[in-house]
Design a protein around this motif. Sequence first.
Motif, PDB file in Angstrom:
ATOM      1  N   UNK A  94      17.761   1.278  19.003  1.00 54.80           N
ATOM      2  CA  UNK A  94      19.185   1.031  18.789  1.00 54.80           C
ATOM      3  C   UNK A  94      19.972   1.670  19.925  1.00 54.80           C
ATOM      4  N   UNK A  95      21.231   1.267  20.036  1.00 51.62           N
ATOM      5  CA  UNK A  95      22.045   1.718  21.168  1.00 51.62           C
ATOM      6  C   UNK A  95      22.682   3.077  20.899  1.00 51.62           C
ATOM      7  N   UNK A  96      22.585   3.945  21.906  1.00 49.70           N
ATOM      8  CA  UNK A  96      23.327   5.203  21.942  1.00 49.70           C
ATOM      9  C   UNK A  96      23.777   5.427  23.374  1.00 49.70           C
ATOM     10  N   UNK A  97      24.998   5.880  23.588  1.00 43.73           N
ATOM     11  CA  UNK A  97      25.411   6.232  24.958  1.00 43.73           C
ATOM     12  C   UNK A  97      24.507   7.325  25.507  1.00 43.73           C
ATOM     13  N   UNK A  98      24.046   7.165  26.707  1.00 44.15           N
ATOM     14  CA  UNK A  98      23.026   8.079  27.233  1.00 44.15           C
ATOM     15  C   UNK A  98      23.583   9.470  27.557  1.00 44.15           C
ATOM     16  N   UNK A 150      26.676  21.664  32.790  1.00 44.77           N
ATOM     17  CA  UNK A 150      26.913  20.268  32.423  1.00 44.77           C
ATOM     18  C   UNK A 150      26.827  19.366  33.649  1.00 44.77           C
ATOM     19  N   UNK A 151      27.449  19.805  34.749  1.00 44.12           N
ATOM     20  CA  UNK A 151      27.456  18.986  35.954  1.00 44.12           C
ATOM     21  C   UNK A 151      26.062  18.724  36.486  1.00 44.12           C
ATOM     22  N   UNK A 152      25.291  19.787  36.677  1.00 37.49           N
ATOM     23  CA  UNK A 152      23.925  19.624  37.191  1.00 37.49           C
ATOM     24  C   UNK A 152      23.067  18.902  36.159  1.00 37.49           C
ATOM     25  N   UNK A 153      23.310  19.196  34.870  1.00 37.11           N
ATOM     26  CA  UNK A 153      22.554  18.537  33.812  1.00 37.11           C
ATOM     27  C   UNK A 153      22.769  17.036  33.791  1.00 37.11           C
ATOM     28  N   UNK A 154      24.022  16.595  33.928  1.00 37.07           N
ATOM     29  CA  UNK A 154      24.303  15.162  33.971  1.00 37.07           C
ATOM     30  C   UNK A 154      23.659  14.507  35.193  1.00 37.07           C
ATOM     31  N   UNK A 155      23.734  15.188  36.334  1.00 34.63           N
ATOM     32  CA  UNK A 155      23.152  14.622  37.558  1.00 34.63           C
ATOM     33  C   UNK A 155      21.641  14.454  37.432  1.00 34.63           C
ATOM     34  N   UNK A 239      27.803  12.806  37.861  1.00 33.46           N
ATOM     35  CA  UNK A 239      26.691  12.594  36.948  1.00 33.46           C
ATOM     36  C   UNK A 239      27.048  11.666  35.804  1.00 33.46           C
ATOM     37  N   UNK A 240      28.221  11.867  35.205  1.00 35.55           N
ATOM     38  CA  UNK A 240      28.658  11.000  34.111  1.00 35.55           C
ATOM     39  C   UNK A 240      28.875   9.572  34.593  1.00 35.55           C
ATOM     40  N   UNK A 241      29.447   9.430  35.791  1.00 36.17           N
ATOM     41  CA  UNK A 241      29.671   8.091  36.336  1.00 36.17           C
ATOM     42  C   UNK A 241      28.343   7.346  36.509  1.00 36.17           C
ATOM     43  N   UNK A 242      27.329   8.047  36.996  1.00 31.96           N
ATOM     44  CA  UNK A 242      26.010   7.428  37.153  1.00 31.96           C
ATOM     45  C   UNK A 242      25.414   7.032  35.809  1.00 31.96           C
ATOM     46  N   UNK A 243      25.517   7.938  34.831  1.00 27.22           N
ATOM     47  CA  UNK A 243      24.959   7.650  33.511  1.00 27.22           C
ATOM     48  C   UNK A 243      25.657   6.447  32.884  1.00 27.22           C
ATOM     49  N   UNK A 245      27.252   4.018  34.450  1.00 30.66           N
ATOM     50  CA  UNK A 245      26.936   2.806  35.195  1.00 30.66           C
ATOM     51  C   UNK A 245      25.547   2.275  34.853  1.00 30.66           C
ATOM     52  N   UNK A 246      24.600   3.194  34.617  1.00 29.75           N
ATOM     53  CA  UNK A 246      23.213   2.803  34.359  1.00 29.75           C
ATOM     54  C   UNK A 246      22.889   2.773  32.864  1.00 29.75           C
ATOM     55  N   UNK A 247      23.902   2.894  32.040  1.00 28.76           N
ATOM     56  CA  UNK A 247      23.707   3.037  30.596  1.00 28.76           C
ATOM     57  C   UNK A 247      22.795   1.957  30.012  1.00 28.76           C
ATOM     58  N   UNK A 248      23.039   0.721  30.385  1.00 26.26           N
ATOM     59  CA  UNK A 248      22.264  -0.394  29.824  1.00 26.26           C
ATOM     60  C   UNK A 248      20.958  -0.633  30.585  1.00 26.26           C
ATOM     61  N   UNK A 249      20.814   0.030  31.718  1.00 22.22           N
ATOM     62  CA  UNK A 249      19.621  -0.161  32.537  1.00 22.22           C
ATOM     63  C   UNK A 249      18.471   0.756  32.102  1.00 22.22           C
ATOM     64  N   UNK A 250      18.796   1.962  31.632  1.00 20.78           N
ATOM     65  CA  UNK A 250      17.752   2.922  31.278  1.00 20.78           C
ATOM     66  C   UNK A 250      16.716   2.378  30.297  1.00 20.78           C
ATOM     67  N   UNK A 251      17.121   1.665  29.217  1.00 22.07           N
ATOM     68  CA  UNK A 251      16.099   1.187  28.270  1.00 22.07           C
ATOM     69  C   UNK A 251      15.104   0.206  28.871  1.00 22.07           C
ATOM     70  N   UNK A 252      15.457  -0.406  29.996  1.00 23.25           N
ATOM     71  CA  UNK A 252      14.558  -1.373  30.630  1.00 23.25           C
ATOM     72  C   UNK A 252      13.553  -0.723  31.567  1.00 23.25           C
ATOM     73  N   UNK A 253      13.705   0.574  31.790  1.00 21.26           N
ATOM     74  CA  UNK A 253      12.777   1.282  32.660  1.00 21.26           C
ATOM     75  C   UNK A 253      11.426   1.440  31.960  1.00 21.26           C
ATOM     76  N   UNK A 254      10.323   1.438  32.709  1.00 18.76           N
ATOM     77  CA  UNK A 254       9.003   1.646  32.087  1.00 18.76           C
ATOM     78  C   UNK A 254       8.918   3.023  31.463  1.00 18.76           C
ATOM     79  N   UNK A 255       8.283   3.099  30.307  1.00 19.70           N
ATOM     80  CA  UNK A 255       8.161   4.372  29.581  1.00 19.70           C
ATOM     81  C   UNK A 255       7.220   5.289  30.320  1.00 19.70           C
TER      82      UNK A 255
END
Length: 255
Positions: A94-98, A150-155, A239-243, A245-255
């Motif tokens: 299911x969807x959750x903001x990353x 938070x900053x380094x963690x998001x990055x 970091x937040x901007x990257x997350x 932007x890639x929010x919908x892309x992460x689930x498509x990455x290989x596990x």
Amino acid sequence: MLRNYFSIIWVRGIGALKADAEDSYLGTLWWVLEPLLLSCLFYIAFSGGLKGEGRGTDFFYFLICALMPFKWTSSAINTCSSSITSNMGILGQFYLPKWIFPTATNLSLLVRFFIIIPVILLFLIIGGHSPSLEWGYLIPIIICQLLINLGIGYLTAAVTPLIPDLKHLIPLGITAIMFTSGIFFDISTRPEETQAILAFNPFVNIFNAYRTVLLAGEGLELSKLLYPCLFGVSAAIVGLALILKLDRYYPRLPA
């Protein structure tokens, strides 16, 4: 909707604390023992250095005022870097903001640090450092360090799923932070050229601030926290901007 997300962050953050506490016989006591034992280890290894500089500050207290806060940051960076990849199973259902995952991680580690702070203060009192109103400056120092975490963690959370090999470099980066932030030595005793280079590390000002308030019992010039705060906010925005932007892309990455 945002309120529901913050509820999830709270549940996940506190849940991670409970799970971590139940994962060992000592439970929450281990949160205190681990950085304390680490401080003792480094005290044995490095105690001769500071004493030789004759600055009159007992090295153990000099050490714990920086090493224990550093342990908070190192845990935050390590855990946040894998916070999205370790939840790929959930993302496929299911969807959750990353951004929820590194935020929840930082919440749980912040609560853990609040448990450690009284231990630091207790050791300082035992060592003859009397409590003072200046200890109230701990609040802006902790807020500033949280921003950096938070900053380094998001990055790291944003980039590690894209470049898995970064998980091998992150521990090296944490080690670099540790040895260039003045945890084991007084930066003011180094040559000016060295001080100028080390000043790029935002944790230099953070750890000096802890020592100024706790060891010297002096008020803190809040302007000294400006660079670390700007560093943390800038890193968090990127970091937040990257997350996002890639929010919908992460689930498509290989596990």
